[in-house]
Write a protein that holds these residues in place. Structure first.
Motif, PDB file in Angstrom:
ATOM      1  N   GLY A  94     -29.920 -38.001 -30.127  1.00 19.75           N
ATOM      2  CA  GLY A  94     -29.415 -36.502 -30.689  1.00 19.75           C
ATOM      3  C   GLY A  94     -28.264 -36.693 -31.740  1.00 19.75           C
ATOM      4  O   GLY A  94     -28.275 -37.651 -32.215  1.00 19.75           O
ATOM      5  N   PRO A  95     -27.924 -35.549 -32.053  1.00 23.55           N
ATOM      6  CA  PRO A  95     -26.669 -35.405 -32.930  1.00 23.55           C
ATOM      7  C   PRO A  95     -25.488 -36.877 -32.747  1.00 23.55           C
ATOM      8  O   PRO A  95     -25.364 -36.839 -31.461  1.00 23.55           O
ATOM      9  N   GLY A  96     -25.472 -37.442 -33.778  1.00 24.44           N
ATOM     10  CA  GLY A  96     -24.452 -38.530 -33.629  1.00 24.44           C
ATOM     11  C   GLY A  96     -25.076 -39.785 -33.113  1.00 24.44           C
ATOM     12  O   GLY A  96     -24.196 -40.828 -33.258  1.00 24.44           O
ATOM     13  N   VAL A  97     -26.097 -39.833 -32.733  1.00 21.06           N
ATOM     14  CA  VAL A  97     -26.895 -41.059 -32.392  1.00 21.06           C
ATOM     15  C   VAL A  97     -27.950 -41.783 -33.384  1.00 21.06           C
ATOM     16  O   VAL A  97     -28.622 -41.065 -34.035  1.00 21.06           O
ATOM     17  N   GLU A  98     -27.419 -42.963 -33.795  1.00 15.32           N
ATOM     18  CA  GLU A  98     -28.028 -43.546 -34.622  1.00 15.32           C
ATOM     19  C   GLU A  98     -29.308 -44.166 -34.482  1.00 15.32           C
ATOM     20  O   GLU A  98     -29.525 -44.941 -33.459  1.00 15.32           O
ATOM     21  N   PRO A  99     -30.695 -43.595 -35.025  1.00 15.46           N
ATOM     22  CA  PRO A  99     -31.959 -44.359 -34.465  1.00 15.46           C
ATOM     23  C   PRO A  99     -32.076 -45.489 -35.025  1.00 15.46           C
ATOM     24  O   PRO A  99     -31.424 -46.004 -35.989  1.00 15.46           O
ATOM     25  N   ALA A 100     -33.172 -46.400 -34.630  1.00 20.24           N
ATOM     26  CA  ALA A 100     -33.476 -47.602 -35.222  1.00 20.24           C
ATOM     27  C   ALA A 100     -34.552 -47.070 -36.447  1.00 20.24           C
ATOM     28  O   ALA A 100     -35.081 -45.995 -36.570  1.00 20.24           O
ATOM     29  N   TYR A 101     -34.386 -47.725 -37.568  1.00 23.51           N
ATOM     30  CA  TYR A 101     -35.026 -47.177 -38.697  1.00 23.51           C
ATOM     31  C   TYR A 101     -35.532 -48.564 -39.488  1.00 23.51           C
ATOM     32  O   TYR A 101     -35.296 -49.508 -39.475  1.00 23.51           O
ATOM     33  N   GLN A 102     -36.818 -48.305 -40.138  1.00 23.56           N
ATOM     34  CA  GLN A 102     -37.332 -49.120 -41.050  1.00 23.56           C
ATOM     35  C   GLN A 102     -36.559 -49.160 -42.289  1.00 23.56           C
ATOM     36  O   GLN A 102     -36.133 -48.431 -42.869  1.00 23.56           O
ATOM     37  N   ASP A 103     -36.346 -50.572 -42.774  1.00 16.53           N
ATOM     38  CA  ASP A 103     -35.368 -50.840 -43.971  1.00 16.53           C
ATOM     39  C   ASP A 103     -36.077 -51.829 -44.905  1.00 16.53           C
ATOM     40  O   ASP A 103     -37.348 -51.981 -44.861  1.00 16.53           O
ATOM     41  N   PHE A 104     -35.674 -52.268 -46.002  1.00 22.48           N
ATOM     42  CA  PHE A 104     -36.258 -52.906 -47.096  1.00 22.48           C
ATOM     43  C   PHE A 104     -35.889 -54.458 -46.776  1.00 22.48           C
ATOM     44  O   PHE A 104     -34.983 -54.812 -47.020  1.00 22.48           O
ATOM     45  N   GLU A 105     -36.981 -55.061 -46.374  1.00 26.00           N
ATOM     46  CA  GLU A 105     -37.055 -56.598 -46.371  1.00 26.00           C
ATOM     47  C   GLU A 105     -36.006 -57.135 -45.577  1.00 26.00           C
ATOM     48  O   GLU A 105     -35.187 -58.005 -45.810  1.00 26.00           O
ATOM     49  N   GLY A 106     -35.495 -56.533 -44.431  1.00 29.62           N
ATOM     50  CA  GLY A 106     -34.394 -56.847 -43.700  1.00 29.62           C
ATOM     51  C   GLY A 106     -33.040 -56.580 -44.022  1.00 29.62           C
ATOM     52  O   GLY A 106     -32.052 -56.902 -43.365  1.00 29.62           O
ATOM     53  N   HIS A 107     -32.914 -55.928 -45.130  1.00 28.75           N
ATOM     54  CA  HIS A 107     -31.523 -55.394 -45.595  1.00 28.75           C
ATOM     55  C   HIS A 107     -31.375 -54.067 -45.030  1.00 28.75           C
ATOM     56  O   HIS A 107     -31.661 -52.929 -45.313  1.00 28.75           O
ATOM     57  N   HIS A 108     -30.340 -54.219 -43.920  1.00 27.40           N
ATOM     58  CA  HIS A 108     -30.221 -52.778 -43.085  1.00 27.40           C
ATOM     59  C   HIS A 108     -29.545 -51.773 -43.715  1.00 27.40           C
ATOM     60  O   HIS A 108     -29.858 -50.731 -43.460  1.00 27.40           O
ATOM     61  N   HIS A 109     -28.831 -52.127 -44.876  1.00 25.63           N
ATOM     62  CA  HIS A 109     -28.171 -51.065 -45.737  1.00 25.63           C
ATOM     63  C   HIS A 109     -29.217 -50.281 -46.541  1.00 25.63           C
ATOM     64  O   HIS A 109     -28.545 -49.351 -47.263  1.00 25.63           O
ATOM     65  N   LEU A 110     -30.175 -50.865 -46.610  1.00 27.87           N
ATOM     66  CA  LEU A 110     -31.514 -50.033 -47.527  1.00 27.87           C
ATOM     67  C   LEU A 110     -32.456 -49.432 -46.491  1.00 27.87           C
ATOM     68  O   LEU A 110     -33.088 -50.154 -45.925  1.00 27.87           O
ATOM     69  N   VAL A 111     -32.432 -48.041 -46.601  1.00 28.45           N
ATOM     70  CA  VAL A 111     -33.197 -47.383 -45.537  1.00 28.45           C
ATOM     71  C   VAL A 111     -34.645 -46.978 -46.419  1.00 28.45           C
ATOM     72  O   VAL A 111     -34.448 -46.408 -47.376  1.00 28.45           O
ATOM     73  N   ALA A 112     -35.628 -47.386 -45.728  1.00 25.84           N
ATOM     74  CA  ALA A 112     -37.010 -47.170 -46.287  1.00 25.84           C
ATOM     75  C   ALA A 112     -37.296 -45.781 -45.968  1.00 25.84           C
ATOM     76  O   ALA A 112     -37.125 -45.237 -45.036  1.00 25.84           O
ATOM     77  N   LEU A 113     -37.887 -45.200 -47.206  1.00 21.21           N
ATOM     78  CA  LEU A 113     -38.307 -43.865 -47.225  1.00 21.21           C
ATOM     79  C   LEU A 113     -39.883 -43.682 -46.257  1.00 21.21           C
ATOM     80  O   LEU A 113     -40.498 -44.894 -46.679  1.00 21.21           O
ATOM     81  N   ASN A 114     -40.065 -42.611 -45.869  1.00 15.99           N
ATOM     82  CA  ASN A 114     -41.511 -42.617 -45.317  1.00 15.99           C
ATOM     83  C   ASN A 114     -42.441 -41.978 -46.362  1.00 15.99           C
ATOM     84  O   ASN A 114     -42.385 -40.811 -46.410  1.00 15.99           O
ATOM     85  N   HIS A 115     -43.426 -42.860 -46.966  1.00 18.35           N
ATOM     86  CA  HIS A 115     -44.135 -42.224 -48.058  1.00 18.35           C
ATOM     87  C   HIS A 115     -45.229 -41.518 -47.761  1.00 18.35           C
ATOM     88  O   HIS A 115     -45.907 -41.068 -48.367  1.00 18.35           O
ATOM     89  N   GLU A 116     -45.449 -41.384 -46.321  1.00 17.62           N
ATOM     90  CA  GLU A 116     -46.430 -40.659 -45.995  1.00 17.62           C
ATOM     91  C   GLU A 116     -46.201 -39.038 -45.661  1.00 17.62           C
ATOM     92  O   GLU A 116     -46.904 -38.125 -45.666  1.00 17.62           O
TER      93      GLU A 116
END
Length: 440
Positions: free
Chosen positions: A141-163
Motif C-alpha cells: 500500500g502507500p509507503g510500502v516498497e514493492p520488489a521490482y525488476q532492475d537492470f542487471e542486478g543494479h537495484h538503483h536502476l529501475v527497469a521500465l515495463n515495455h509492454e
C-alpha cells in the motif's frame, strides 16, 4: 533501410559530458560551477579540425550519479547547466556543420524518477504503477516498497515495463522533444535489454515527425542484424569487431580479424554498424593494446572498414585509461578534459595526426560507409585487404612484424596514407616494420 542520407558522411566524436567537464559524482542543486555544458563549445572547432562531422553526447539529463540513472528526461542535469546552454551548444555545433547525437536511457530509470517515486508514495493504485514490473507484498500500500525488476542486478536502476503503452508514449514524447530542440538522433542505451517490438513502435512514430532522425542501439550480443531490422533501427554498436581489433593486434593473429571482417560484411548487407575502438564503457585502446605503438593499426581498421565510425574523446590524443569492475571503475576512462585544445599535451600530436590523415581518407571516400572487405594476403603478422563498392576501391596493408615486408599492392597505384614504398611495376608495396599503408 531507414538510415538518413547524412549518416553516410557521419564520423562521430563521442564525449561523456559529466566526465569531460569535471562534474560532481552525484546530483546536487548547488554545483561548484554553472553552465558547464558550454565548456564543450571551445572544443567544437577541435572536432571539426579532427575531421568529425558530429558530436555523440553521453547522458546530459537530470540523473542521480553517472547519467545512466535518469530522473528527469526533460531537464539538463544541474551539474551541466540549463536548457539554454543546450540550445547554445546545438546552435554552435550546427553552425559548424556538426550533428548532435543524444544518449537515451529508456530501459531503466533512477529511483528518483518521479513516476517511480509516486509508486512508492501512493502504492499499487499509483497512476504509473503499470510503468514498472512490480511485486507487491500482501500488505502492499502507500509507503510500502514493492520488489521490482532492475537492470542487471543494479537495484538503483529501475527497469521500465515495455509492454505498457504509456511507457512508449513517454519515450516518444521525450525523443520528439529533444529532436525538436535540434538533436539529430539517439543512441539507445542497453537496447539489447528492451524488446525489439517496443523500439519498432517508438521509432516508427518518431520518424513520422522527424524522418531524418538517426537511431543506433547498444547491442553487445545477439543477432545484431535481426535486432536492427525488428526494432526499426538504423544501426547497432559493433562490439564483435572492437574485440577482434585489439585481440588480433595483441596476439599477432590477423586470422581473427579476417574472420571478424567476414561477419562484418554480412552485417553490412543489411545496415551500417556503429564502429569504434573505444567508448565510455571499455578500457582505452592505448591501454588495451600490449604495445601502444600499434594504436595506429587499430585506427586504420576503424577508419577504413564499412560502418559509421565513432572516436572516443581522448583516444585521438593517445589517452590511456583502464576500466575496472568496481565502484568508480569507470572514472579512469571518463576523464576531465582541459579547458581548451591549447592546453593539450604535445605528446598526443602524433596519434592526432594519424587520426586526421585517416579521417581525411574517409571523408574523401564516403562510399567506405558501406564498403565490404576482401582478404588478399593473410598471415599471423601481415594482413592486406581490399575495400570496395562497385568501381570504388582501396587497399590496406598492415604489418605487425619487426621487419620490412614486401606485400601485394593489388593493382594500387598510389599510397594515400601511411608510410610505404610502392613498386607499381612489380605490383608490390614495401611496408616498414610495424607499419601500415592505405593504397589507392
Amino acid at each position: 533501410m531507414n538510415e538518413p542520407d547524412w549518416v553516410q558522411h557521419a564520423i562521430w566524436w563521442q564525449v561523456y559530458p559529466l566526465g569531460f567537464v569535471g562534474a560532481e559524482k552525484t546530483a546536487t542543486l548547488d554545483p561548484a560551477a554553472d553552465h558547464r555544458l558550454l565548456d564543450l563549445v571551445p572544443w567544437l572547432d577541435y572536432a571539426v579540425g579532427l575531421g568529425a562531422s558530429g558530436i555523440a553526447l553521453g547522458p546530459i539529463f537530470e540523473s542521480e550519479t553517472h547519467g545512466y540513472d535518469t530522473t528527469d528526461y526533460f531537464r539538463i542535469d544541474s551539474r551541466l547547466g540549463s536548457l539554454e546552454d543546450f540550445d547554445t551548444l546545438v546552435t554552435e555545433a550546427h553552425r559548424r556543420g556538426l550533428r548532435i547525437l543524444l544518449d537515451g536511457v529508456f530501459n531503466h530509470t533512477g529511483r528518483s524518477f518521479a513516476p517511480f517515486q509516486d509508486v512508492l508514495k501512493s502504492g499499487p493504485q499509483a497512476d504509473a504503477a503499470s510503468w514498472f514490473s512490480l511485486e507487491w507484498p500482501d500488505d502492499g500500500g502507500p509507503g510500502v516498497e514493492p520488489a521490482y525488476q532492475d537492470f542487471e542486478g543494479h537495484h538503483h536502476l529501475v527497469a521500465l515495463n515495455h509492454e505498457e503503452p504509456a511507457v512508449a508514449d513517454f519515450v516518444v514524447e521525450v525523443m520528439e522533444y529533444w529532436l525538436g530542440r535540434g538533436a539529430d538522433g539517439w543512441r539507445l542505451d542497453a537496447a539489447y535489454a528492451v524488446p525489439s517490438s517496443f523500439w519498432s513502435k517508438v521509432t516508427a512514430r518518431v520518424r513520422s515527425s522527424h524522418p531524418n532522425a538517426y537511431f543506433v542501439g547498444e547491442y553487445i550480443h545477439g543477432d545484431y542484424a535481426e535486432e536492427v531490422r525488428a526494432g526499426g533501427l538504423d544501426s547497432a554498436t559493433q562490439y564483435e569487431l572492437w574485440k577482434a581489433v585489439w585481440s588480433s593486434l595483441n596476439d599477432a593473429n590477423f586470422f581473427e580479424l579476417a574472420a571478424a571482417f567476414e561477419r562484418h560484411n554480412a552485417l553490412l548487407s543489411s545496415y551500417a554498424p556503429l564502429t569504434f575502438i573505444g567508448n565510455h564503457d571499455v578500457t582505452r585502446i592505448a591501454s588495451k593494446l600490449s604495445d601502444a605503438a600499434l594504436v595506429p593499426h587499430a585506427v586504420v581498421v576503424l577508419l577504413t572498414v564499412g560502418g559509421t565510425p565513432s572516436i572516443y574523446y581522448g583516444d585521438e590524443q593517445g589517452y590511456r585509461g583502464v576500466k575496472e569492475d568496481r565502484a568508480g571503475g569507470d572514472d579512469d576512462v571518463r576523464p576531465l578534459f582541459p579547458p581548451s585544445p591549447d592546453h593539450l599535451s604535445p605528446l598526443g600530436g602524433p596519434i592526432f595526426a594519424v587520426h586526421q590523415e585517416l579521417i581525411g581518407v574517409r571523408r574523401r571516400n564516403s562510399w567506405l560507409h558501406r564498403a565490404t572487405s576482401e582478404a588478399l594476403q593473410l598471415s599471423n603478422e601481415v594482413f592486406v585487404y581490399r575495400l570496395a563498392v562497385g568501381a570504388d576501391a582501396l587497399v590496406v596493408a598492415l604489418n605487425l612484424s619487426h621487419d620490412t615486408r614486401r606485400l601485394s599492392a593489388a593493382g594500387a597505384t598510389a599510397v594515400v596514407a601511411g608510410a610505404a614504398t610502392l613498386d607499381v611495376d612489380a605490383d608490390a608495396v614495401l611496408v616498414p616494420p610495424r607499419g601500415w599503408a592505405v593504397l589507392g
